[in-house]
Design a protein around this motif. Structure first.
Motif, PDB file in Angstrom:
ATOM      1  N   TYR A 117     -27.636 -81.385  14.932  1.00 52.28           N
ATOM      2  CA  TYR A 117     -27.520 -80.452  16.051  1.00 52.28           C
ATOM      3  C   TYR A 117     -27.674 -79.044  15.499  1.00 52.28           C
ATOM      4  CZ  TYR A 117     -25.252 -77.453  19.545  1.00 52.28           C
ATOM      5  OH  TYR A 117     -24.973 -76.445  20.440  1.00 52.28           O
ATOM      6  N   TYR A 118     -28.435 -78.194  16.178  1.00 51.13           N
ATOM      7  CA  TYR A 118     -28.598 -76.815  15.733  1.00 51.13           C
ATOM      8  C   TYR A 118     -28.172 -75.847  16.825  1.00 51.13           C
ATOM      9  CZ  TYR A 118     -32.767 -76.544  18.691  1.00 51.13           C
ATOM     10  OH  TYR A 118     -33.610 -76.553  19.777  1.00 51.13           O
ATOM     11  N   GLN A 119     -27.766 -74.666  16.398  1.00 49.69           N
ATOM     12  CA  GLN A 119     -27.398 -73.622  17.346  1.00 49.69           C
ATOM     13  C   GLN A 119     -27.788 -72.259  16.784  1.00 49.69           C
ATOM     14  OE1 GLN A 119     -23.243 -71.787  18.678  1.00 49.69           O
ATOM     15  NE2 GLN A 119     -23.486 -73.837  19.560  1.00 49.69           N
ATOM     16  N   THR A 120     -28.483 -71.472  17.581  1.00 43.83           N
ATOM     17  CA  THR A 120     -28.831 -70.097  17.242  1.00 43.83           C
ATOM     18  C   THR A 120     -28.526 -69.233  18.459  1.00 43.83           C
ATOM     19  OG1 THR A 120     -31.099 -70.120  18.085  1.00 43.83           O
ATOM     20  CG2 THR A 120     -30.757 -71.010  15.866  1.00 43.83           C
ATOM     21  N   SER A 121     -28.727 -67.946  18.311  1.00 40.54           N
ATOM     22  CA  SER A 121     -28.509 -67.055  19.451  1.00 40.54           C
ATOM     23  C   SER A 121     -29.548 -67.280  20.541  1.00 40.54           C
ATOM     24  CB  SER A 121     -28.537 -65.589  18.991  1.00 40.54           C
ATOM     25  OG  SER A 121     -29.763 -65.291  18.340  1.00 40.54           O
ATOM     26  N   GLU A 122     -30.692 -67.916  20.170  1.00 39.43           N
ATOM     27  CA  GLU A 122     -31.757 -68.164  21.142  1.00 39.43           C
ATOM     28  C   GLU A 122     -31.621 -69.502  21.858  1.00 39.43           C
ATOM     29  OE1 GLU A 122     -32.626 -67.128  17.885  1.00 39.43           O
ATOM     30  OE2 GLU A 122     -32.657 -65.061  18.636  1.00 39.43           O
ATOM     31  N   GLY A 123     -30.855 -70.421  21.295  1.00 37.41           N
ATOM     32  CA  GLY A 123     -30.714 -71.719  21.933  1.00 37.41           C
ATOM     33  C   GLY A 123     -30.104 -72.753  21.008  1.00 37.41           C
ATOM     34  N   ASP A 124     -29.996 -73.969  21.508  1.00 37.20           N
ATOM     35  CA  ASP A 124     -29.398 -75.041  20.718  1.00 37.20           C
ATOM     36  C   ASP A 124     -29.995 -76.366  21.157  1.00 37.20           C
ATOM     37  OD1 ASP A 124     -27.944 -74.826  23.282  1.00 37.20           O
ATOM     38  OD2 ASP A 124     -26.755 -76.460  22.464  1.00 37.20           O
ATOM     39  N   GLY A 125     -29.700 -77.422  20.390  1.00 34.06           N
ATOM     40  CA  GLY A 125     -30.203 -78.733  20.762  1.00 34.06           C
ATOM     41  C   GLY A 125     -29.955 -79.786  19.698  1.00 34.06           C
ATOM     42  N   TYR A 126     -30.117 -81.032  20.102  1.00 40.76           N
ATOM     43  CA  TYR A 126     -29.997 -82.166  19.198  1.00 40.76           C
ATOM     44  C   TYR A 126     -31.390 -82.615  18.762  1.00 40.76           C
ATOM     45  CZ  TYR A 126     -25.031 -82.818  20.225  1.00 40.76           C
ATOM     46  OH  TYR A 126     -23.671 -82.640  20.339  1.00 40.76           O
ATOM     47  N   VAL A 127     -31.516 -83.009  17.501  1.00 39.67           N
ATOM     48  CA  VAL A 127     -32.777 -83.518  16.971  1.00 39.67           C
ATOM     49  C   VAL A 127     -32.492 -84.908  16.410  1.00 39.67           C
ATOM     50  CG1 VAL A 127     -34.669 -83.150  15.368  1.00 39.67           C
ATOM     51  CG2 VAL A 127     -33.510 -81.177  16.393  1.00 39.67           C
ATOM     52  N   ALA A 128     -33.170 -85.905  16.945  1.00 40.68           N
ATOM     53  CA  ALA A 128     -32.911 -87.296  16.561  1.00 40.68           C
ATOM     54  C   ALA A 128     -33.294 -87.568  15.112  1.00 40.68           C
ATOM     55  CB  ALA A 128     -33.687 -88.237  17.482  1.00 40.68           C
ATOM     56  N   GLY A 129     -32.558 -88.498  14.501  1.00 41.72           N
ATOM     57  CA  GLY A 129     -32.874 -88.911  13.141  1.00 41.72           C
ATOM     58  C   GLY A 129     -34.013 -89.912  13.127  1.00 41.72           C
ATOM     59  N   PHE A 130     -34.448 -90.286  11.923  1.00 38.99           N
ATOM     60  CA  PHE A 130     -35.511 -91.271  11.760  1.00 38.99           C
ATOM     61  C   PHE A 130     -34.884 -92.621  11.392  1.00 38.99           C
ATOM     62  CE2 PHE A 130     -37.684 -87.338  11.541  1.00 38.99           C
ATOM     63  CZ  PHE A 130     -39.009 -87.578  11.891  1.00 38.99           C
ATOM     64  N   PRO A 131     -35.293 -93.691  12.061  1.00 38.05           N
ATOM     65  CA  PRO A 131     -34.692 -94.999  11.772  1.00 38.05           C
ATOM     66  C   PRO A 131     -34.997 -95.470  10.354  1.00 38.05           C
ATOM     67  CG  PRO A 131     -36.616 -95.237  13.193  1.00 38.05           C
ATOM     68  CD  PRO A 131     -36.325 -93.767  13.101  1.00 38.05           C
ATOM     69  N   VAL A 132     -34.010 -96.074   9.733  1.00 38.48           N
ATOM     70  CA  VAL A 132     -34.143 -96.608   8.375  1.00 38.48           C
ATOM     71  C   VAL A 132     -33.703 -98.067   8.396  1.00 38.48           C
ATOM     72  CG1 VAL A 132     -33.298 -96.464   6.006  1.00 38.48           C
ATOM     73  CG2 VAL A 132     -33.759 -94.368   7.287  1.00 38.48           C
ATOM     74  N   GLU A 133     -34.552 -98.961   7.934  1.00 44.37           N
ATOM     75  CA  GLU A 133     -34.222-100.387   7.960  1.00 44.37           C
ATOM     76  C   GLU A 133     -33.081-100.727   7.007  1.00 44.37           C
ATOM     77  OE1 GLU A 133     -37.541-102.928   7.358  1.00 44.37           O
ATOM     78  OE2 GLU A 133     -38.689-102.137   9.058  1.00 44.37           O
ATOM     79  N   LYS A 134     -33.091-100.118   5.828  1.00 43.16           N
ATOM     80  CA  LYS A 134     -32.075-100.456   4.833  1.00 43.16           C
ATOM     81  C   LYS A 134     -31.706 -99.221   4.021  1.00 43.16           C
ATOM     82  CE  LYS A 134     -31.165-103.525   0.882  1.00 43.16           C
ATOM     83  NZ  LYS A 134     -31.719-104.564  -0.005  1.00 43.16           N
ATOM     84  N   VAL A 135     -30.424 -98.884   4.000  1.00 40.37           N
ATOM     85  CA  VAL A 135     -29.938 -97.781   3.182  1.00 40.37           C
ATOM     86  C   VAL A 135     -29.602 -98.321   1.796  1.00 40.37           C
ATOM     87  CG1 VAL A 135     -28.124 -96.058   2.871  1.00 40.37           C
ATOM     88  CG2 VAL A 135     -29.030 -96.514   5.164  1.00 40.37           C
ATOM     89  N   VAL A 136     -30.311 -97.832   0.782  1.00 36.91           N
ATOM     90  CA  VAL A 136     -30.099 -98.275  -0.591  1.00 36.91           C
ATOM     91  C   VAL A 136     -29.073 -97.398  -1.301  1.00 36.91           C
ATOM     92  CG1 VAL A 136     -31.212 -98.607  -2.848  1.00 36.91           C
ATOM     93  CG2 VAL A 136     -32.403 -99.255  -0.747  1.00 36.91           C
ATOM     94  N   ASP A 137     -29.176 -96.080  -1.106  1.00 39.94           N
ATOM     95  CA  ASP A 137     -28.293 -95.134  -1.795  1.00 39.94           C
ATOM     96  C   ASP A 137     -28.192 -93.866  -0.945  1.00 39.94           C
ATOM     97  OD1 ASP A 137     -26.925 -93.431  -3.446  1.00 39.94           O
ATOM     98  OD2 ASP A 137     -28.233 -93.685  -5.182  1.00 39.94           O
ATOM     99  N   PRO A 138     -27.050 -93.627  -0.275  1.00 42.21           N
ATOM    100  CA  PRO A 138     -26.929 -92.465   0.604  1.00 42.21           C
ATOM    101  C   PRO A 138     -26.714 -91.142  -0.119  1.00 42.21           C
ATOM    102  CG  PRO A 138     -24.866 -93.674   0.562  1.00 42.21           C
ATOM    103  CD  PRO A 138     -25.846 -94.472  -0.242  1.00 42.21           C
ATOM    104  N   VAL A 139     -26.356 -91.187  -1.402  1.00 40.12           N
ATOM    105  CA  VAL A 139     -26.077 -89.959  -2.135  1.00 40.12           C
ATOM    106  C   VAL A 139     -27.367 -89.162  -2.316  1.00 40.12           C
ATOM    107  CG1 VAL A 139     -25.177 -88.962  -4.272  1.00 40.12           C
ATOM    108  CG2 VAL A 139     -24.157 -91.049  -3.344  1.00 40.12           C
TER     109      VAL A 139
END
Length: 322
Positions: free
Chosen positions: A235-257
């Motif tokens: 989610y982003y917010q600036t003085s001009e506006g705000d909004g949600y930006v969807a993530g990209f689907p991932v089939e398998k998380v190997v290492d989140p770090v």
């Protein structure tokens, strides 16, 4: 001296990881890698074609030499890295108990990087950059490091260098949570771009929604704040506006770090390229999705071509078929 797009400073450590799903006390073989929030961001940006400098202090030891060579080999300028024989290069270990259960153990107290001081900073080097990237890890390493961060911010602000701040909170490093909150908020107030995670935003503000967290953190009209929401995107917010930006689907998380650092690289790259904040955040989401699918903090960071293929799959397919 050639101008840089971004200068960052902080600690990088030698990482020992394993492909075995076992407790560390039963692991006998480790893979040697490199990891550190600031250098992760620097490498992510160089993969996308940007010019980046990294400032740090390493031990005068084989691990320090390895870290410096690795980061320099990725195209990051390490000319302002110093070495000391007064303390060692830090290390850390990743314990993989299952695909969903990953633990990290740090051995960094009294490390070479904790000896970094304001006197180690080159003012001319920082003021030639467009952005200064900082995290909340560095000021937690020592009082000297906190002063170095404050000095770097002063240099940046007096030379019209935009400050980007990722709280990246390490609660154990700070110890005193009230002191941590005070230190991090003082940096956040001076930053032009803030990149906290949801839990970090809650800790800093006491608010429980992305909208309220951003409103509490935003002190100036020009500030841009992006809240990382994991797989859901941001989610982003600036003085001009705000909004949600969807993530990209991932089939398998190997290492989140390292996903948060890759996200930061994507956002910063977008801003450097003059993209709208929504497009910059979408690029950050894509970078994070790439990284979690491979072992290591930076091994999965995409090149510009790989990133463009994920962002514009139809165009990439047309290019292949030509």
């Amino acid at each position: 001296m050639e101008e840089l797009d971004v200068v960052t400073l902080g600690e990088t450590m030698v990482l020992f990881s394993t492909h075995e799903n076992l407790p560390l006390d039963y692991v006998h073989q480790f893979q040697k890698q490199v990891g550190g929030a600031e250098s992760n961001v620097a490498i992510g940006l160089t993969r996308l074609g940007h010019r980046v400098g990294w400032i740090s202090k390493l031990g005068e030891d084989p691990f320090g030499s390895y870290v410096n060579k690795f980061i320099r080999g990725e195209g990051v300028d390490t000319s302002r890295v110093t070495f000391t024989d007064a303390a060692p290069t830090a290390v850390y270990f990743k314990e993989k108990l299952s695909e969903e259960n990953l633990n990290v153990y740090y051995y960094r107290k009294g490390s070479a990087a904790s000896l970094l001081t304001a006197e180690d900073l080159d003012e001319d080097y920082i003021k030639k950059a467009r952005f200064l990237h900082l995290t909340g890890i560095t000021p937690a390493l020592s009082e000297e490091c906190r002063q170095a961060v404050d000095r770097a911010i002063d240099i940046a602000r007096s030379n019209d260098v935009k400050v980007i701040f990722d709280p990246n909170i390490r609660y154990k490093l700070f110890g005193d949570l009230d002191a941590a909150r005070e230190t991090l908020l003082s940096i956040a107030d001076k930053a032009d771009v803030l990149l906290p995670g949801m839990d970090e935003g809650e800790f800093l503000t006491g608010e429980t929604t992305p909208e309220r967290i951003c409103s509490a953190l935003r002190k100036r009209s020009g500030q841009r704040i992006v809240i990382k929401l994991g797989a859901e995107g941001a989610y982003y917010q600036t003085s001009e506006g705000d909004g949600y930006v969807a993530g990209f689907p991932v089939e398998k998380v190997v290492d989140p770090v390292g996903a948060g650092d890759a996200f930061a690289s994507g956002v910063i790259s977008g801003l450097l390229d003059g993209k709208a904040i929504e497009e910059a955040v979408r690029q950050g989401n894509a970078m994070g999705a790439f990284v979690v699918q491979m072992n290591g903090d930076v091994e999965g960071v995409p090149t510009r071509r790989q990133l463009d293929a994920l962002l514009n799959p139809k165009q990439a397919k047309q290019d292949v078929n030509r």
